[in-house]
Scaffold this motif. Structure first.
Motif, PDB file in Angstrom:
ATOM      1  N   UNK A 116      -5.255  33.035  -0.227  1.00  0.00           N
ATOM      2  CA  UNK A 116      -5.906  32.714   1.047  1.00  0.00           C
ATOM      3  C   UNK A 116      -5.309  31.440   1.656  1.00  0.00           C
ATOM      4  N   UNK A 117      -5.307  31.373   2.980  1.00  0.00           N
ATOM      5  CA  UNK A 117      -4.767  30.208   3.679  1.00  0.00           C
ATOM      6  C   UNK A 117      -5.756  29.736   4.746  1.00  0.00           C
ATOM      7  N   UNK A 118      -5.620  28.455   5.108  1.00  0.00           N
ATOM      8  CA  UNK A 118      -6.494  27.853   6.115  1.00  0.00           C
ATOM      9  C   UNK A 118      -5.648  26.997   7.043  1.00  0.00           C
ATOM     10  N   UNK A 119      -5.764  27.246   8.351  1.00  0.00           N
ATOM     11  CA  UNK A 119      -5.194  26.332   9.340  1.00  0.00           C
ATOM     12  C   UNK A 119      -6.234  25.257   9.617  1.00  0.00           C
ATOM     13  N   UNK A 120      -5.917  24.021   9.242  1.00  0.00           N
ATOM     14  CA  UNK A 120      -6.875  22.912   9.373  1.00  0.00           C
ATOM     15  C   UNK A 120      -6.630  22.088  10.635  1.00  0.00           C
ATOM     16  N   UNK A 121      -5.388  22.057  11.085  1.00  0.00           N
ATOM     17  CA  UNK A 121      -5.050  21.221  12.232  1.00  0.00           C
ATOM     18  C   UNK A 121      -4.848  19.780  11.817  1.00  0.00           C
ATOM     19  N   UNK A 122      -5.357  18.841  12.607  1.00  0.00           N
ATOM     20  CA  UNK A 122      -5.239  17.424  12.256  1.00  0.00           C
ATOM     21  C   UNK A 122      -6.351  17.047  11.283  1.00  0.00           C
ATOM     22  N   UNK A 123      -6.320  15.780  10.825  1.00  0.00           N
ATOM     23  CA  UNK A 123      -7.362  15.309   9.901  1.00  0.00           C
ATOM     24  C   UNK A 123      -8.647  14.926  10.626  1.00  0.00           C
ATOM     25  N   UNK A 124      -8.634  14.957  11.965  1.00  0.00           N
ATOM     26  CA  UNK A 124      -9.815  14.585  12.729  1.00  0.00           C
ATOM     27  C   UNK A 124     -10.934  15.617  12.549  1.00  0.00           C
ATOM     28  N   UNK A 125     -12.174  15.151  12.678  1.00  0.00           N
ATOM     29  CA  UNK A 125     -13.364  16.016  12.599  1.00  0.00           C
ATOM     30  C   UNK A 125     -13.406  16.791  11.285  1.00  0.00           C
ATOM     31  N   UNK A 126     -13.034  16.116  10.196  1.00  0.00           N
ATOM     32  CA  UNK A 126     -12.976  16.782   8.900  1.00  0.00           C
ATOM     33  C   UNK A 126     -14.310  17.346   8.445  1.00  0.00           C
TER      34      UNK A 126
END
Length: 264
Positions: free
Chosen positions: A221-231
């Motif tokens: 499984x994979x996850x696109x997290x984006x930036x570290x903001x709004x973690x």
């Protein structure tokens, strides 16, 4: 013969009664002050001798607590506490500095005197949140982004950090703009924001650029997290998304208000 005058009788009475009270008190008081000063001086000299010159208050042992990976013997060797020295003269700040310099795994250390003969070293070790693969070994990275130790076996349950340094335009530009250390810190922020149920399944945190961070989980499984903001928001959204779509293989929480999942 005429009797003595009143003035003569008064003079004889004053002489027979001795010196006035103020004079009688002055001499004993001065004597007492001198005795007290001498006694205090002797006590002070004795205290200085007891602290610095005698064998009563000297360093005879060094106790170590708080170690997990390090051994007490390693900590004692790095601290290099001067055994046999007067306990009061031991430089605790110098000991702390030596430990931090020689043992990067040490995050904090409390150096204390344990009278009459001991020095106590309470150590807090750094905890890895990510590891970086390098030449067959693993570099441990803590929550502050500090790379503090190289080990041959990755610690259990700690995800690997993958920096996508291939010469793609986004990766190259991000490295030039932010630098590798900044990107590592961003990856650490992401790892620290993962909910427990996600963290235990995370195998890799991949950084392609500042705002393109992804996760590789167990089961492909994979996850696109984006930036570290709004973690925090992304973590909560991901947990809800995984519950709603248990068979999904890919999740996108880069915009937590508009998440997505898919089977591939």
């Amino acid at each position: 013969m005429a009797g003595s005058t009143t003035a003569e009788r008064g003079e004889r009475q004053r002489e027979s009664s001795g010196p006035p009270p103020a004079r009688r008190l002055r001499q004993p008081r001065l004597r007492t002050i001198i005795i007290l000063v001498v006694a205090l001086a002797l006590l002070g000299a004795g205290g200085v001798w007891a602290l610095y010159g005698s064998n009563w208050l000297r360093v005879e042992r060094v106790s170590v607590s708080g170690t997990r990976v390090l051994t007490p013997a390693q900590v004692r060797a790095a601290a290099d506490v001067p055994l046999g020295s007067p306990l009061v003269s031991v430089d605790t700040e110098a000991i702390e500095s030596r430990l931090r310099r020689k043992l990067p795994r040490v995050d904090t250390v409390d150096v204390s005197r344990s009278w009459p003969h001991g020095i106590g070293l309470k150590v807090t070790e750094r905890t890895p949140v990510l590891v970086v693969r390098k030449s067959g070994n693993f570099i441990e990275v803590d929550r502050k982004g500090v790379r503090f130790a190289t080990v041959s076996t990755a610690p259990k349950g700690v995800p690997a950090l993958e920096l996508a340094t291939a010469p793609s335009s986004s990766a190259a530009a991000s490295l030039r703009r932010f630098g590798e250390d900044r990107l590592v810190r961003e990856a650490v922020r992401v790892a620290g924001a993962l909910p427990a149920r996600v963290a235990k399944d995370t195998r890799t945190v991949k950084v392609r650029s500042y705002d393109a961070i992804s996760l590789k989980l167990t089961g492909g499984r994979t996850v696109d997290w984006g930036s570290a903001e709004a973690g925090g928001a992304k973590g909560r959204t991901l947990v809800a998304l995984m519950k709603a779509s248990p068979d999904a293989r890919h999740f996108d929480v880069s915009v937590p208000t508009a998440p997505a999942s898919s089977a591939s």
